[in-house]
Design a protein around this motif. Structure first.
Motif, short mmCIF file in Angstrom:
data_model
loop_
_atom_site.label_atom_id
_atom_site.label_comp_id
_atom_site.label_asym_id
_atom_site.label_seq_id
_atom_site.Cartn_x
_atom_site.Cartn_y
_atom_site.Cartn_z
N PRO A 58 0.80 -1.24 0.00
CA PRO A 58 0.00 0.00 0.00
C PRO A 58 0.83 1.28 0.00
N GLU A 59 2.05 1.25 0.58
CA GLU A 59 2.85 2.49 0.57
C GLU A 59 3.22 2.89 -0.85
N ASN A 60 3.42 1.89 -1.70
CA ASN A 60 3.71 2.18 -3.10
C ASN A 60 2.49 2.87 -3.74
N ILE A 87 -1.35 12.91 10.84
CA ILE A 87 -0.74 11.57 10.75
C ILE A 87 -0.32 11.28 9.31
N CYS A 88 0.36 10.17 9.12
CA CYS A 88 0.94 9.79 7.82
C CYS A 88 0.02 10.10 6.62
N SER A 89 0.52 10.90 5.71
CA SER A 89 -0.32 11.26 4.55
C SER A 89 -0.32 10.18 3.46
N TYR A 90 0.50 9.12 3.62
CA TYR A 90 0.27 7.93 2.79
C TYR A 90 -1.04 7.29 3.24
N LEU A 91 -1.16 7.14 4.56
CA LEU A 91 -2.36 6.52 5.14
C LEU A 91 -3.61 7.31 4.74
N ASN A 125 8.51 -1.75 12.32
CA ASN A 125 9.88 -1.23 12.35
C ASN A 125 9.95 0.22 11.87
N GLN A 126 9.06 0.62 10.96
CA GLN A 126 9.14 1.98 10.42
C GLN A 126 8.29 2.97 11.20
N CYS A 127 7.14 2.53 11.69
CA CYS A 127 6.22 3.43 12.42
C CYS A 127 5.00 2.65 12.88
N ARG A 128 4.17 3.30 13.71
CA ARG A 128 2.93 2.65 14.14
C ARG A 128 1.83 2.83 13.10
N ASP A 129 1.98 3.88 12.26
CA ASP A 129 0.90 4.21 11.33
C ASP A 129 0.54 3.05 10.41
N VAL A 130 1.56 2.25 10.04
CA VAL A 130 1.27 1.15 9.11
C VAL A 130 0.29 0.14 9.73
N GLN A 131 0.41 -0.07 11.03
CA GLN A 131 -0.50 -1.02 11.68
C GLN A 131 -1.93 -0.46 11.70
N GLY A 271 15.34 12.33 4.37
CA GLY A 271 13.89 12.43 4.57
C GLY A 271 13.12 11.94 3.35
N MET A 272 11.81 12.03 3.46
CA MET A 272 10.93 11.54 2.39
C MET A 272 11.04 12.40 1.13
N PRO A 273 10.76 11.81 -0.03
CA PRO A 273 10.58 12.65 -1.22
C PRO A 273 9.30 13.49 -1.08
N PHE A 323 17.95 1.92 9.04
CA PHE A 323 18.18 3.29 9.54
C PHE A 323 17.01 3.77 10.40
N ILE A 324 15.79 3.59 9.91
CA ILE A 324 14.61 4.18 10.59
C ILE A 324 14.39 3.59 11.98
N VAL A 325 14.92 2.40 12.21
CA VAL A 325 14.72 1.72 13.49
C VAL A 325 15.71 2.23 14.55
N THR A 354 3.88 15.16 8.05
CA THR A 354 3.10 14.03 8.56
C THR A 354 3.94 12.77 8.78
N CYS A 355 5.26 12.87 8.65
CA CYS A 355 6.09 11.70 8.92
C CYS A 355 7.26 12.05 9.82
N PRO A 356 7.02 12.08 11.14
CA PRO A 356 8.13 12.34 12.06
C PRO A 356 9.20 11.24 11.97
N ASN A 357 8.77 10.04 11.57
CA ASN A 357 9.70 8.89 11.54
C ASN A 357 10.81 9.04 10.50
N ASN A 358 10.50 9.75 9.44
CA ASN A 358 11.50 9.96 8.38
C ASN A 358 11.97 11.40 8.33
N SER A 359 11.72 12.18 9.38
CA SER A 359 12.20 13.57 9.42
C SER A 359 13.26 13.63 10.51
N ASP A 383 6.03 17.96 2.83
CA ASP A 383 5.40 16.69 3.17
C ASP A 383 5.56 15.72 2.00
N LEU A 384 5.39 14.43 2.30
CA LEU A 384 5.49 13.44 1.24
C LEU A 384 4.31 13.55 0.28
N ASN A 385 3.10 13.72 0.81
CA ASN A 385 1.90 13.68 -0.03
C ASN A 385 0.98 14.88 0.13
#
Ligand code: SF4
Length: 412
Positions: A58-60, A87-91, A125-131, A271-273, A323-325, A354-359, A383-385
């Protein structure tokens, strides 16, 4: 406008690979065979392939929503059902797109919707948002959501941590057997882990072309060519793709081609693109004779630890060493090593709202780089998105001033 080199021809091969990937998933979801597993981008994809699933990331899809700028229209739909704009703008882009019944897959491949999952498998491993993201779909489709809960802020990777994650990955097997109807086969897992290892070795070689002067590809090219390493690792198609890309890069290198004609300055991107502004930023950097030659983000799909002889433990280590972990001290050393390896004169930190994990700018890392390591840094807000958080004008002004500062330092 500066004339760039001819386009990378291997991109055509990727377009076909990606079309086959999505059309295959669509067919599998409609026909009910093979079963479809959703997986987080650094989740246990090798196990899912080995169990006979078609694997969807889904992130793709979230990145596609960003790159096509559809995310601007879809994020508010997720906000309206309670998913915060913070929160995560991918989500939010992805859930919002689903709620609105829209997807970039329709325009690209004539596919109506994302493939219905039979199981959703996350790794935190990357964030809680994915769960949380997967649980939304799990409730909607009444599909099981299972996963791996990984430690965060890890300094040294301890054997006990690897054992914990390996046991968690192995514990997924009975559920996956039940859903797929396939018996777990360790040799099949060894094979997929071996293919992921080959993919990773070649993806690293692709990225390391950025260490040459002039660089053959920039961060903006990497964000496109990383797709097979993200969605097809563990499959022979990804290996074939990077073989072809490496052959072409070698030829381009021998022909003296340069991603940024007249390359003068080299930067590192952390950081994110900003998916909806890749073209604008890429063109701007070309105008400034500046190549962004390396990034933390694109390096994140290098998994050195994969070992077909020890599949569970090596997967655990590979997905834990990321790295992110890791903790701040590890991250600082990692970036410093890459800045040196790639000959970068400065670092651009993207603070993605919206992504503190990759900032990685939020705990004084840029200041430490400037003051302790003597490397100039710039923080770009964006932001990413969610393009409401990004200003073209502000980014342009800041990047121009930053390159000017680097040019002055180089001339001094
Ligand atoms: S790491 Fe960031 S961008 Fe990726 S899923 Fe998590 S919050 Fe979203």
């Amino acid at each position: 406008m500066t004339q760039g080199p001819p386009p990378i021809a291997t991109t055509k091969m990727m377009k076909k690979l990606m079309a086959d990937h999505f059309l295959g998933l669509d067919r599998a979801a409609r026909e009910g065979s093979p079963k479809v597993a959703w997986c987080t981008s650094v989740g246990p994809a090798e196990l899912l392939h080995a169990m006979g699933f078609d694997v969807y990331f889904p992130e793709n899809h979230g990145a596609m929503l960003g790159a096509t700028r559809m995310s601007t229209e879809t994020i508010p739909a997720a906000n309206a059902v309670g998913y915060s704009p913070d929160i995560c703008s991918y989500l939010t882009a992805d859930v919002g797109a689903f709620l609105k019944g829209t997807t970039p897959l329709t325009r690209a491949y004539g596919i109506e919707s994302v493939p219905k999952p039979d199981v959703l498998v996350f790794n935190t491993n990357q964030c809680r948002d994915v769960q949380d993201w997967f649980e939304w779909y799990g409730r909607h489709f009444k599909a099981p959501v299972i996963g791996v809960r990984t430690q965060r802020g890890v300094g040294e990777v301890e054997e006990s941590m690897v054992s914990d994650i390996a046991a968690q990955i192995e514990a997924l097997v009975p559920t996956l057997e039940e859903i797929s109807g396939n018996k777990f086969d360790i040799d099949r897992l060894r094979e997929t882990v071996g293919l992921s290892k080959q993919c990773t070795v070649m993806w690293r070689q692709v990225l390391e072309y950025g260490a040459k002067t002039p660089a053959q590809m920039t961060f903006f090219d990497h964000t496109i060519h990383m797709a097979p390493a993200v969605v097809l690792r563990g499959k022979p198609e990804a290996v074939a793709y990077y073989e072809a890309l490496l052959t072409e890069l070698k030829e381009r290198d021998q022909a003296g081609l340069s991603a940024v004609p007249g390359e003068k300055y080299r930067l590192y991107w952390d950081g994110m693109p900003v998916w909806g502004r890749l073209r604008m930023l890429g063109d701007l950097m070309t105008e400034l004779n500046t190549a962004i030659v390396a990034s933390t983000y694109c390096n994140s799909w290098i998994f050195d630890a994969f070992d077909a002889a020890d599949p569970f433990r090596s997967m655990a280590r590979a997905y834990l060493e990321l790295f992110i972990v890791r903790d701040e001290a590890f991250k600082e050393k990692y970036i410093q090593r890459h800045v040196e390896l790639y000959g970068c004169q400065g670092i651009v930190f993207h603070d993605a709202k919206t992504c503190p994990n990759n900032s990685n700018n939020r705990y004084a890392m840029p200041q430490r780089f400037s003051e302790v390591h003597g490397v100039p840094t710039l923080v770009i807000n964006g932001d990413l998105n969610d393009l409401r958080c990004f200003s073209d004008e502000q980014a342009k002004t800041n990047l121009e001033a930053f390159v000017e500062q680097i040019a002055e330092a180089a001339a001094a």
